[in-house]
Every structure is written in structure tokens, then in C-alpha cells.
Scaffold this motif. Structure first.
Motif, PDB file in Angstrom:
ATOM      1  N   SER A 159       0.824  -1.206   0.000  1.00 16.84           N
ATOM      2  CA  SER A 159       0.000   0.000   0.000  1.00 16.84           C
ATOM      3  C   SER A 159       0.859   1.257   0.000  1.00 16.84           C
ATOM      4  CB  SER A 159      -0.916   0.013   1.233  1.00 16.84           C
ATOM      5  OG  SER A 159      -1.841  -1.054   1.176  1.00 16.84           O
ATOM      6  N   THR A 160       1.969   1.210   0.750  1.00 20.08           N
ATOM      7  CA  THR A 160       2.871   2.364   0.786  1.00 20.08           C
ATOM      8  C   THR A 160       3.454   2.648  -0.591  1.00 20.08           C
ATOM      9  OG1 THR A 160       3.462   1.842   3.076  1.00 20.08           O
ATOM     10  CG2 THR A 160       4.920   3.339   1.896  1.00 20.08           C
ATOM     11  N   ILE A 161       3.830   1.596  -1.286  1.00 23.45           N
ATOM     12  CA  ILE A 161       4.370   1.766  -2.643  1.00 23.45           C
ATOM     13  C   ILE A 161       3.320   2.384  -3.558  1.00 23.45           C
ATOM     14  CG2 ILE A 161       5.230   0.538  -4.675  1.00 23.45           C
ATOM     15  CD1 ILE A 161       6.487  -1.497  -2.711  1.00 23.45           C
ATOM     16  N   LEU A 162       2.085   1.859  -3.487  1.00 21.98           N
ATOM     17  CA  LEU A 162       1.018   2.399  -4.333  1.00 21.98           C
ATOM     18  C   LEU A 162       0.698   3.847  -3.969  1.00 21.98           C
ATOM     19  CD1 LEU A 162      -1.482  -0.608  -4.557  1.00 21.98           C
ATOM     20  CD2 LEU A 162       0.088   0.236  -6.312  1.00 21.98           C
ATOM     21  N   MET A 163       0.912   4.194  -2.707  1.00 18.89           N
ATOM     22  CA  MET A 163       0.641   5.558  -2.265  1.00 18.89           C
ATOM     23  C   MET A 163       1.581   6.555  -2.927  1.00 18.89           C
ATOM     24  SD  MET A 163       0.313   6.753   1.713  1.00 18.89           S
ATOM     25  CE  MET A 163      -0.535   8.251   2.176  1.00 18.89           C
ATOM     26  N   MET A 164       2.735   6.079  -3.364  1.00 12.55           N
ATOM     27  CA  MET A 164       3.711   6.963  -4.013  1.00 12.55           C
ATOM     28  C   MET A 164       3.246   7.399  -5.411  1.00 12.55           C
ATOM     29  SD  MET A 164       6.008   6.945  -1.639  1.00 12.55           S
ATOM     30  CE  MET A 164       6.693   5.943  -0.299  1.00 12.55           C
ATOM     31  N   PHE A 165       2.340   6.631  -5.992  1.00 12.17           N
ATOM     32  CA  PHE A 165       1.863   6.928  -7.346  1.00 12.17           C
ATOM     33  C   PHE A 165       0.516   7.644  -7.245  1.00 12.17           C
ATOM     34  CE2 PHE A 165       4.613   3.236  -7.612  1.00 12.17           C
ATOM     35  CZ  PHE A 165       5.475   3.586  -8.639  1.00 12.17           C
ATOM     36  N   GLU A 166       0.556   8.946  -7.371  1.00 14.10           N
ATOM     37  CA  GLU A 166      -0.638   9.769  -7.235  1.00 14.10           C
ATOM     38  C   GLU A 166      -1.002  10.398  -8.576  1.00 14.10           C
ATOM     39  OE1 GLU A 166      -0.321  11.384  -2.693  1.00 14.10           O
ATOM     40  OE2 GLU A 166       0.935  12.381  -4.189  1.00 14.10           O
ATOM     41  N   PHE A 167      -2.301  10.506  -8.800  1.00  8.60           N
ATOM     42  CA  PHE A 167      -2.781  11.024 -10.073  1.00  8.60           C
ATOM     43  C   PHE A 167      -3.673  12.242  -9.836  1.00  8.60           C
ATOM     44  CE2 PHE A 167      -2.216   6.443 -10.240  1.00  8.60           C
ATOM     45  CZ  PHE A 167      -1.359   6.303 -11.313  1.00  8.60           C
ATOM     46  N   PRO A 168      -3.380  13.338 -10.491  1.00 10.50           N
ATOM     47  CA  PRO A 168      -4.242  14.531 -10.336  1.00 10.50           C
ATOM     48  C   PRO A 168      -5.607  14.290 -10.962  1.00 10.50           C
ATOM     49  CG  PRO A 168      -2.630  14.866 -12.093  1.00 10.50           C
ATOM     50  CD  PRO A 168      -2.278  13.560 -11.437  1.00 10.50           C
ATOM     51  N   VAL A 169      -6.587  14.986 -10.451  1.00  9.48           N
ATOM     52  CA  VAL A 169      -7.933  14.919 -11.030  1.00  9.48           C
ATOM     53  C   VAL A 169      -8.310  16.320 -11.495  1.00  9.48           C
ATOM     54  CG1 VAL A 169      -8.748  12.909  -9.744  1.00  9.48           C
ATOM     55  CG2 VAL A 169      -8.889  15.162  -8.709  1.00  9.48           C
ATOM     56  N   PRO A 170      -9.031  16.430 -12.595  1.00 10.03           N
ATOM     57  CA  PRO A 170      -9.283  17.745 -13.192  1.00 10.03           C
ATOM     58  C   PRO A 170     -10.196  18.643 -12.376  1.00 10.03           C
ATOM     59  CG  PRO A 170     -10.504  16.029 -14.356  1.00 10.03           C
ATOM     60  CD  PRO A 170      -9.591  15.325 -13.409  1.00 10.03           C
ATOM     61  N   PHE A 171     -10.955  18.079 -11.434  1.00  8.75           N
ATOM     62  CA  PHE A 171     -11.929  18.883 -10.704  1.00  8.75           C
ATOM     63  C   PHE A 171     -11.447  19.274  -9.301  1.00  8.75           C
ATOM     64  CE2 PHE A 171     -13.003  14.368 -10.284  1.00  8.75           C
ATOM     65  CZ  PHE A 171     -12.970  14.202  -8.904  1.00  8.75           C
ATOM     66  N   ALA A 172     -10.147  19.083  -9.006  1.00  8.22           N
ATOM     67  CA  ALA A 172      -9.638  19.388  -7.667  1.00  8.22           C
ATOM     68  C   ALA A 172      -8.297  20.100  -7.742  1.00  8.22           C
ATOM     69  CB  ALA A 172      -9.499  18.098  -6.864  1.00  8.22           C
ATOM     70  N   PRO A 173      -7.958  20.919  -6.741  1.00  7.57           N
ATOM     71  CA  PRO A 173      -6.626  21.546  -6.681  1.00  7.57           C
ATOM     72  C   PRO A 173      -5.525  20.498  -6.627  1.00  7.57           C
ATOM     73  CG  PRO A 173      -8.128  22.578  -5.115  1.00  7.57           C
ATOM     74  CD  PRO A 173      -8.834  21.369  -5.646  1.00  7.57           C
ATOM     75  N   THR A 174      -4.314  20.927  -6.892  1.00 11.66           N
ATOM     76  CA  THR A 174      -3.204  19.975  -7.048  1.00 11.66           C
ATOM     77  C   THR A 174      -2.863  19.215  -5.773  1.00 11.66           C
ATOM     78  OG1 THR A 174      -1.657  21.796  -6.614  1.00 11.66           O
ATOM     79  CG2 THR A 174      -2.134  21.281  -8.919  1.00 11.66           C
ATOM     80  N   PHE A 175      -3.227  19.750  -4.589  1.00  7.48           N
ATOM     81  CA  PHE A 175      -2.889  19.018  -3.372  1.00  7.48           C
ATOM     82  C   PHE A 175      -3.869  17.878  -3.083  1.00  7.48           C
ATOM     83  CE2 PHE A 175      -5.271  22.833  -2.099  1.00  7.48           C
ATOM     84  CZ  PHE A 175      -6.290  22.309  -1.315  1.00  7.48           C
ATOM     85  N   TYR A 176      -4.922  17.748  -3.897  1.00  7.76           N
ATOM     86  CA  TYR A 176      -5.807  16.583  -3.847  1.00  7.76           C
ATOM     87  C   TYR A 176      -5.483  15.680  -5.023  1.00  7.76           C
ATOM     88  CZ  TYR A 176      -8.930  18.366  -0.215  1.00  7.76           C
ATOM     89  OH  TYR A 176      -9.455  18.813   0.967  1.00  7.76           O
TER      90      TYR A 176
END
Length: 247
Positions: free
Chosen positions: A59-76
């Protein structure tokens, strides 16, 4: 400087208090389910500890791969770190799920520290727990595919509602406080993406809620699809308790 250190220590203490509270809730429900099923063995076993460590690391490894979403600011951002947690939760119960969620956060902080003064880590744990607890509590009393589906739906809805309220009432104000920001600045980040965002409440409704709903649906679908493939391996490592969702 001293004031900042004290505030951070208080925040970490609150974080650990929330972790402990969710663990107690998970433990009580699992104890009741075990009593109902006639199981008298320990809730925490060597097999579970090994799986918690393994899936927590994944889970920690997967947590490193984050994807932005178009409807939210970059910190989400969206990640799939809850997927291994949900799998181990269905296999070993809510206590193992909460412990895996905590190990995931702990390892993340150890290897990457924090960029949000622990606010992001607290949010990730609490929102993850709000998915895990309802899902596992329903499933532990009804270990069928239907139980897994109902649990996942309940978990997703709980995560959507709780995550929105928690952000609006606590996390976003705390984030602004610890970074010396005005709440209006956070609202401005949201309104720059969605003009309907005019307050912290509409920020939570228009941005946080859709993000949690999307994540919950994706994690739930993947869990139900993948769990059957993992269950034979998990059953071998959990010989004291048979788990079956595929009937």
C-alpha cells in the motif's frame, strides 16, 4: 518556534488518538463477530501480523503513485493505496485492515517524511478507515459476495460523507492554521477550478465529495474483482479461518 513545535506535537497526539479509537471500534466488532461464529482464537495472530506488514508495504508503494484529477486543486490527488488494505481487510477482518492502514501511513512518513505537516497523512488514514470499517463490519457478519458488495457500497458512501464533513470541519481549517494560510486562499484554489466553490462547505461538496466517491467506487470494484484471485493464497496463510466471497 516553540508554539509551532507544541502545535505539531498536539496534532500528532490527536492523530494517534484517532488511530487508537478506530482500532478499538474494529476490535469490538470483530470480537462480536467471532463470538457469533464460534471462533475462540486470538484476533491478532502471527499470520495476520505477517500479512499486515506485507500488504502495508504494498500500500505504501502504491501511495507513491498519485494522479491529479481535473476537478480538484493539485494538493488533492487520487491513489490506489486502499486496494491492498481492502483485500487484507476482507481476508483477515477489520482489525487487520486498520493496522494495515496505519502501517501504510507510518512507512510513508518514514521514507518520504511529510509535506503537509501530517495533515495529509491524517486525512488519508481517516478517510481510508471510513471506507474500511463499514465495509469490513458488514462483510465479517456476511461472508458472501453479496456481503462484500453491500459492505463496499456502505464503505464508499460513508467515506464520501465522512470525508467531506471531516475536511470542511477539521482538516482544511487545520491545514490553513498550520501553514499560516487564510481559509479564503483555499476557497480561492477551489473556485479557480469550479466557480460554484464559494466557501469551505461548497469546497467539500463540489471537490472533496466527488473525489472520495470516485476513489471509493474504483477501490471497491477492483477489490471485488481481485479478491477471489488472492483468496486461495490468503486462505493458506490464514488456516484458522476460512474466507469465501465467491458464492
Amino acid at each position: 518556534m516553540l508554539k509551532t513545535v507544541v502545535e505539531n506535537l498536539v496534532f500528532v497526539a490527536e492523530f494517534l488518538g484517532i488511530v487508537f479509537a478506530t482500532f478499538v471500534v474494529a476490535y469490538l466488532f470483530e470480537k462480536i463477530a467471532n463470538r457469533k461464529s464460534g471462533y475462540t482464537g486470538p484476533i491478532i495472530t502471527t499470520q495476520k501480523i505477517a500479512m499486515v506488514g506485507l500488504f502495508g508495504a504494498i500500500s505504501t508503494i502504491l501511495m507513491m503513485f498519485e494522479f491529479p484529477v481535473p476537478f480538484a486543486p493539485t494538493f488533492y490527488k487520487l491513489d490506489f493505496s486502499e486496494l491492498p488494505v481492502m483485500i487484507v481487510t476482507f481476508a483477515f477482518g477489520p482489525v487487520a485492515g486498520i493496522l494495515t492502514e496505519f502501517i501504510k501511513i507510518l512507512l510513508k512518513v518514514m521514507f518520504r517524511s511529510t509535506t503537509t505537516a501530517f495533515v495529509g497523512e491524517l486525512a488519508n488514514f481517516c478517510v481510508g478507515a471510513s471506507l474500511i470499517l463499514p465495509s469490513s463490519i458488514i462483510y465479517i457478519f456476511n461472508k458472501t459476495r453479496k456481503g462484500a458488495l453491500l459492505g463496499s457500497i456502505a464503505g464508499t458512501l460513508t467515506m464520501t460523507v465522512f470525508g467531506s464533513l471531516f475536511n470542511a470541519l477539521y482538516l482544511l481549517p487545520k491545514f490553513a492554521q498550520m501553514y499560516g494560510m487564510d481559509l479564503g486562499a483555499l476557497v480561492g484554489m477551489g473556485s479557480a477550478i469550479n466557480p460554484a466553490v464559494t466557501s469551505i462547505q461548497t469546497f467539500a461538496l463540489m471537490i472533496v465529495a466527488p473525489l472520495n466517491l470516485l476513489k471509493g467506487c474504483m477501490i471497491s470494484v477492483l477489490t471485488i474483482a481481485l479478491y477471489k484471485k488472492f483468496s486461495p493464497i490468503l486462505k493458506q496463510s490464514n488456516s484458522f479461518r476460512e474466507v469465501n466471497t465467491a458464492k
